[in-house]
Design a protein around this motif. Structure first.
Motif, PDB file in Angstrom:
ATOM      1  N   UNK A 217      -0.757   6.603   7.063  1.00  0.00           N
ATOM      2  CA  UNK A 217      -0.600   6.293   5.646  1.00  0.00           C
ATOM      3  C   UNK A 217      -1.430   5.070   5.273  1.00  0.00           C
ATOM      4  N   UNK A 218      -1.656   4.914   3.971  1.00  0.00           N
ATOM      5  CA  UNK A 218      -2.474   3.795   3.495  1.00  0.00           C
ATOM      6  C   UNK A 218      -2.117   3.469   2.059  1.00  0.00           C
ATOM      7  N   UNK A 219      -2.211   2.196   1.720  1.00  0.00           N
ATOM      8  CA  UNK A 219      -2.064   1.726   0.345  1.00  0.00           C
ATOM      9  C   UNK A 219      -3.143   0.683   0.100  1.00  0.00           C
ATOM     10  N   UNK A 220      -3.768   0.766  -1.072  1.00  0.00           N
ATOM     11  CA  UNK A 220      -4.864  -0.151  -1.381  1.00  0.00           C
ATOM     12  C   UNK A 220      -4.883  -0.501  -2.863  1.00  0.00           C
ATOM     13  N   UNK A 241      -7.495  -5.301  -1.262  1.00  0.00           N
ATOM     14  CA  UNK A 241      -6.512  -5.554  -0.218  1.00  0.00           C
ATOM     15  C   UNK A 241      -5.952  -4.201   0.188  1.00  0.00           C
ATOM     16  N   UNK A 242      -5.917  -3.948   1.496  1.00  0.00           N
ATOM     17  CA  UNK A 242      -5.508  -2.636   1.998  1.00  0.00           C
ATOM     18  C   UNK A 242      -4.553  -2.782   3.180  1.00  0.00           C
ATOM     19  N   UNK A 243      -3.493  -1.998   3.183  1.00  0.00           N
ATOM     20  CA  UNK A 243      -2.626  -1.824   4.342  1.00  0.00           C
ATOM     21  C   UNK A 243      -2.820  -0.405   4.850  1.00  0.00           C
ATOM     22  N   UNK A 244      -3.401  -0.292   6.043  1.00  0.00           N
ATOM     23  CA  UNK A 244      -3.763   1.011   6.589  1.00  0.00           C
ATOM     24  C   UNK A 244      -3.087   1.222   7.939  1.00  0.00           C
ATOM     25  N   UNK A 264      -8.925  -6.857   3.979  1.00  0.00           N
ATOM     26  CA  UNK A 264      -9.219  -7.385   2.652  1.00  0.00           C
ATOM     27  C   UNK A 264     -10.653  -7.900   2.591  1.00  0.00           C
ATOM     28  N   UNK A 265     -11.186  -7.927   1.382  1.00  0.00           N
ATOM     29  CA  UNK A 265     -12.547  -8.412   1.202  1.00  0.00           C
ATOM     30  C   UNK A 265     -12.779  -8.892  -0.208  1.00  0.00           C
ATOM     31  N   UNK A 266     -13.783  -9.751  -0.372  1.00  0.00           N
ATOM     32  CA  UNK A 266     -14.094 -10.330  -1.676  1.00  0.00           C
ATOM     33  C   UNK A 266     -15.592 -10.575  -1.777  1.00  0.00           C
ATOM     34  N   UNK A 288     -12.302  -9.329   5.958  1.00  0.00           N
ATOM     35  CA  UNK A 288     -11.297  -9.609   6.970  1.00  0.00           C
ATOM     36  C   UNK A 288     -10.565  -8.323   7.345  1.00  0.00           C
ATOM     37  N   UNK A 289     -10.649  -7.957   8.638  1.00  0.00           N
ATOM     38  CA  UNK A 289      -9.991  -6.759   9.146  1.00  0.00           C
ATOM     39  C   UNK A 289      -9.122  -7.137  10.339  1.00  0.00           C
ATOM     40  N   UNK A 290      -7.852  -6.753  10.286  1.00  0.00           N
ATOM     41  CA  UNK A 290      -6.936  -7.116  11.362  1.00  0.00           C
ATOM     42  C   UNK A 290      -7.355  -6.502  12.694  1.00  0.00           C
ATOM     43  N   UNK A 291      -7.983  -5.337  12.640  1.00  0.00           N
ATOM     44  CA  UNK A 291      -8.424  -4.684  13.858  1.00  0.00           C
ATOM     45  C   UNK A 291      -9.539  -5.403  14.583  1.00  0.00           C
ATOM     46  N   UNK A 292     -10.180  -6.380  13.915  1.00  0.00           N
ATOM     47  CA  UNK A 292     -11.234  -7.168  14.561  1.00  0.00           C
ATOM     48  C   UNK A 292     -10.668  -8.343  15.356  1.00  0.00           C
ATOM     49  N   UNK A 293      -9.423  -8.687  15.138  1.00  0.00           N
ATOM     50  CA  UNK A 293      -8.855  -9.935  15.665  1.00  0.00           C
ATOM     51  C   UNK A 293      -8.553  -9.797  17.157  1.00  0.00           C
TER      52      UNK A 293
END
Length: 350
Positions: A217-220, A241-244, A264-266, A288-293
């Motif tokens: 699921x995803x919300x953006x 801003x996205x929650x995926x 998220x990005x700007x 910024x991507x949480x999967x990169x952390x």
């Protein structure tokens, strides 16, 4: 993916609609028409950086060709509209192979409800895809919002009422550009348009693949704004801003253990019109991507560790030269944690 024979038949059908004469193939005083349009572009990306190339390019090379061509036909008969568009493009995305691909990009039938409202049904872009980079003035676009883009089995409604705009779409069994299932996609936007200030806000949600692919699921939420400070100078802001939910484990062919990743990005960009032929474009960007952390709980170990952790920032400066209304020559350089040092394109539209 349609085979080459099917695409060849589509091209012949398009061109047999009539002889091209100033792009308008057919038209009458009642508004019925058939119009051929397209674009040819040659160019690409220079010095793609391996440490910042998480989702940008299929390979890290000194030059990645990104030449592109589009040909399409649109038409209207009474209240009914239609569109068929073919793209010839490089498979440059992560997981691709860099080779050319010919594909049907849009194929839909529409209906004009009123002068301000219309609907489309078929293979078309989801509603927010029309405005997902509204506040980004750069030619090649900077921060990707990750919205659904073109989808089959889509019904879309759009409306324009003086300064107000609206749009909504529903896509059955949506897919990632790789072909992986993402589930049903609901997508929409609303905005205010004026000569001084324009703002668009978009929303998207998807149902997920129920274990068939890694996409859950995803919300953006996304937004874009343009402000004209002077007749020659405009600034823009674009962000999301996205929650995926993505699968972090697989058993056989079944994807399991979906975790929510915050992305998220700007982009803040500016455009200055030197004259009718020259534009100077600049931007500053944060992504910024949480999967990169690397130290985060949901780090994606299928990708190389990044120098910059879960975020990156970069800036750009470039120009567009328009020797004619339908010709653009664009060059941009980038500094900071950018996935490339720059790009250059020459594009002709018809």
């Amino acid at each position: 993916m349609l085979n080459k024979s099917t695409i060849a038949i589509a091209i012949v059908t398009m061109l047999s609609a009539g002889s091209v004469n100033a792009v308008i193939l057919d038209g009458d005083s009642q508004g019925d028409h058939v119009r051929l349009y397209g674009e040819v572009g040659v160019g690409g990306h220079f010095d793609t950086h391996p440490d910042y190339n998480h989702d940008e390019f299929y390979d890290t090379k000194g030059y990645v060709d990104d030449s592109f061509a589009t040909m399409g036909v649109t038409g209207q008969r009474q209240q009914f509209t239609y569109r068929l568009e073919l793209d010839y493009q490089r498979r440059n995305w992560l997981g691709g192979d860099g080779e050319f691909e010919l594909a049907i990009d849009k194929l839909y039938v529409g209906y004009v409800l009123t002068d301000q409202q219309w609907v489309e049904l078929g293979l078309t872009d989801t509603a927010f895809d029309d405005y997902d980079h509204f506040g980004d003035f750069t030619f090649n676009k900077s921060v990707e919002t990750g919205e659904a883009g073109d989808q089959e089995n889509t019904v879309k409604y759009q409306a324009e009422f003086e300064n107000l705009i609206f749009g909504a779409s529903y896509s059955y069994d949506g897919e990632h550009k790789s072909g992986a299932l993402q589930g049903d996609i609901i997508n929409g936007y609303m905005g205010w348009m004026s000569d001084l200030l324009s703002v668009v806000v978009g929303l998207e949600t998807r149902g997920g693949s129920n274990g068939i692919s890694k996409y859950g699921e995803q919300k953006q939420i996304g937004f874009g704004a343009r402000l004209k400070l002077m007749p020659e100078l405009s600034i823009g802001v674009n962000g999301f801003v996205e929650d995926e939910d993505l699968s972090t484990r697989k058993s056989g062919d079944v994807h399991l253990d979906y975790q929510t990743f915050r992305n998220q990005g700007l982009t803040v960009s500016a455009k200055y019109d030197l004259n009718e032929h020259w534009e100077i474009i600049s931007s500053v960007n944060h992504e910024e991507y949480e999967g990169w952390d690397l130290i985060g709980p949901n780090y994606d170990y299928s990708k190389l560790p990044a120098e910059y952790g879960k975020e990156r920032q970069w800036a750009s400066l470039g120009f567009n030269y328009r020797p004619a209304r339908d010709i653009v020559l664009s060059v941009e350089g980038r500094v900071g944690e950018a996935p490339e040092a720059g790009y250059a394109y020459a594009r002709i539209y018809f």
